[in-house]
Design an enzyme around this catalytic site. Sequence first.
Site, PDB file in Angstrom:
ATOM      1  N   GLN A 163       9.774   8.863 -18.502  1.00 49.53           N
ATOM      2  CA  GLN A 163      11.223   8.705 -18.326  1.00 49.53           C
ATOM      3  C   GLN A 163      11.976   8.931 -19.638  1.00 49.53           C
ATOM      4  OE1 GLN A 163       9.344   5.726 -17.096  1.00 49.53           O
ATOM      5  NE2 GLN A 163       9.047   6.710 -15.143  1.00 49.53           N
ATOM      6  N   GLY A 204       7.174  12.449 -14.416  1.00 47.34           N
ATOM      7  CA  GLY A 204       6.542  13.749 -14.219  1.00 47.34           C
ATOM      8  C   GLY A 204       6.649  14.609 -15.461  1.00 47.34           C
ATOM      9  N   HIS A 205       5.534  15.219 -15.855  1.00 48.57           N
ATOM     10  CA  HIS A 205       5.529  16.132 -16.994  1.00 48.57           C
ATOM     11  C   HIS A 205       5.028  17.492 -16.516  1.00 48.57           C
ATOM     12  CE1 HIS A 205       4.908  12.540 -19.969  1.00 48.57           C
ATOM     13  NE2 HIS A 205       6.142  12.648 -19.527  1.00 48.57           N
ATOM     14  N   ASP A 245      13.023  13.730 -18.162  1.00 45.43           N
ATOM     15  CA  ASP A 245      12.940  15.153 -17.813  1.00 45.43           C
ATOM     16  C   ASP A 245      13.377  16.064 -18.954  1.00 45.43           C
ATOM     17  OD1 ASP A 245      12.226  14.554 -15.041  1.00 45.43           O
ATOM     18  OD2 ASP A 245      14.325  14.002 -14.776  1.00 45.43           O
ATOM     19  N   LYS A 250       9.044  16.434 -22.275  1.00 49.53           N
ATOM     20  CA  LYS A 250       8.063  15.712 -23.100  1.00 49.53           C
ATOM     21  C   LYS A 250       6.666  16.297 -22.969  1.00 49.53           C
ATOM     22  CE  LYS A 250       9.320  11.847 -21.149  1.00 49.53           C
ATOM     23  NZ  LYS A 250      10.558  12.301 -20.481  1.00 49.53           N
TER      24      LYS A 250
END
Length: 427
Positions: free
Chosen positions: A223, A40-41, A13, A16
């Site tokens: 991650q 999640g991005h 988080d 990225k």
Amino acid sequence: MPALVLLGAQWGDEGKGKATDLLGGSVDYVVRYQGGNNAGHTVVVGDQKYALHLLPSGILSPGCTPVIGNGVVVDPSVLFSELNGLNERGVDTSKLLISGNAHIITPYNVTVDKVTERFLGKRKIGTTGRGIGPTYADKINRVGIRVQDLYDESILTQKVEAALDAKNQILTKLYNRRAIAVDQVVEELLGYADKLQPYVADTVLVLNQALEQDKVVLFEGGQGTLLDIDHGTYPFVTSSNPTAGGACTGAGVGPTKISRVIGILKAYTTRVGSGPFPTELFDEDGEALRRIGGERGVTTGRDRRCGWFDAVIARYATRVNGLTDFFLTKLDVLTGWEQIPVCVAYEIDGKRVEELPYSQSDFHHAKPVYEMLPGWSEDISKAKSFSDLPKNAQAYVKALEEMSGAPISAIGVGPGRDETIEINSFL
């Protein structure tokens, strides 16, 4: 050979998606090499916000080919939900490539993940419940389902039968759940075969040929370093290798072809899920970081645990990844604090420790040793160069750079695509 790895240098988080998107217009391929839809991005383009869980961030960059590598685990339902959502918003997703060797997250993997986590109770890991861990376990146990298996019904049926032989025993006798029918699973998976077909490719060949042709390839980790199955805070980790070495195995590209490794650092620290977190805050400062930083998991929707910057884990990330650069994100969130604590070492059993302890017990009991740095009150979101930042903000960045062991080559001063200060080009 211009191959770059971009990865999280904390617990994930870190931003990225923003970093990948910054480079997206300059690279030819963006490759996810591990993880699944537990990552999640968030990418902000203009006034549009995109939440990506499985797809590479490069899918938002015209001219860039997004690739899902062999090290990724793919939930077909999530994949097509994401693709349909982007298509409805006018994003061209036709260039996506998916490795035929990537493993499929089956319905029974999701079921096993959820019931196992509930069964653990207080000892739970904090998984996303999306079947990631059980799918990687099947891969290692050699009963996994790969994308290419969807094109041979006989092999697919045999593999599902083999996997469910043991799993149904566990589900019915240990967890008191109903057995899962082989035919039902096979039918569901075969239903994705035709839809997946246009995207399936020998991505190892494609990527190596691209590098031979001097194409720019960006490998994007999900991650973060401290969630790596081998090098993270085990057992509170993910089931794959987000570290730089994972790019080689997860995409089929040799280490001699990697030219740069970029670590993404948040200007403070966050974590989702269970596990030790030395700088975690339980006070008003922690709530302020969470509120101002919008610290809610893109995939899980869970509030992130927040704490001050930890230079010990930053140094560790530099070492295990061979980092050449850092991208520091969310510097703007720290605006308004008179003083900003930075963890420079730990105290463990009365002793000062400046490197990450290898012992799980020691890390669990580590107490942060803080150095106070002066804060700033000026709005930095419009800064276009390092010299535009307030002097104290400049000093904060320089201090983090010195403590972390690699140059900070870019700074995020806001969520937008254009709210980034580039100090040194990554290309």
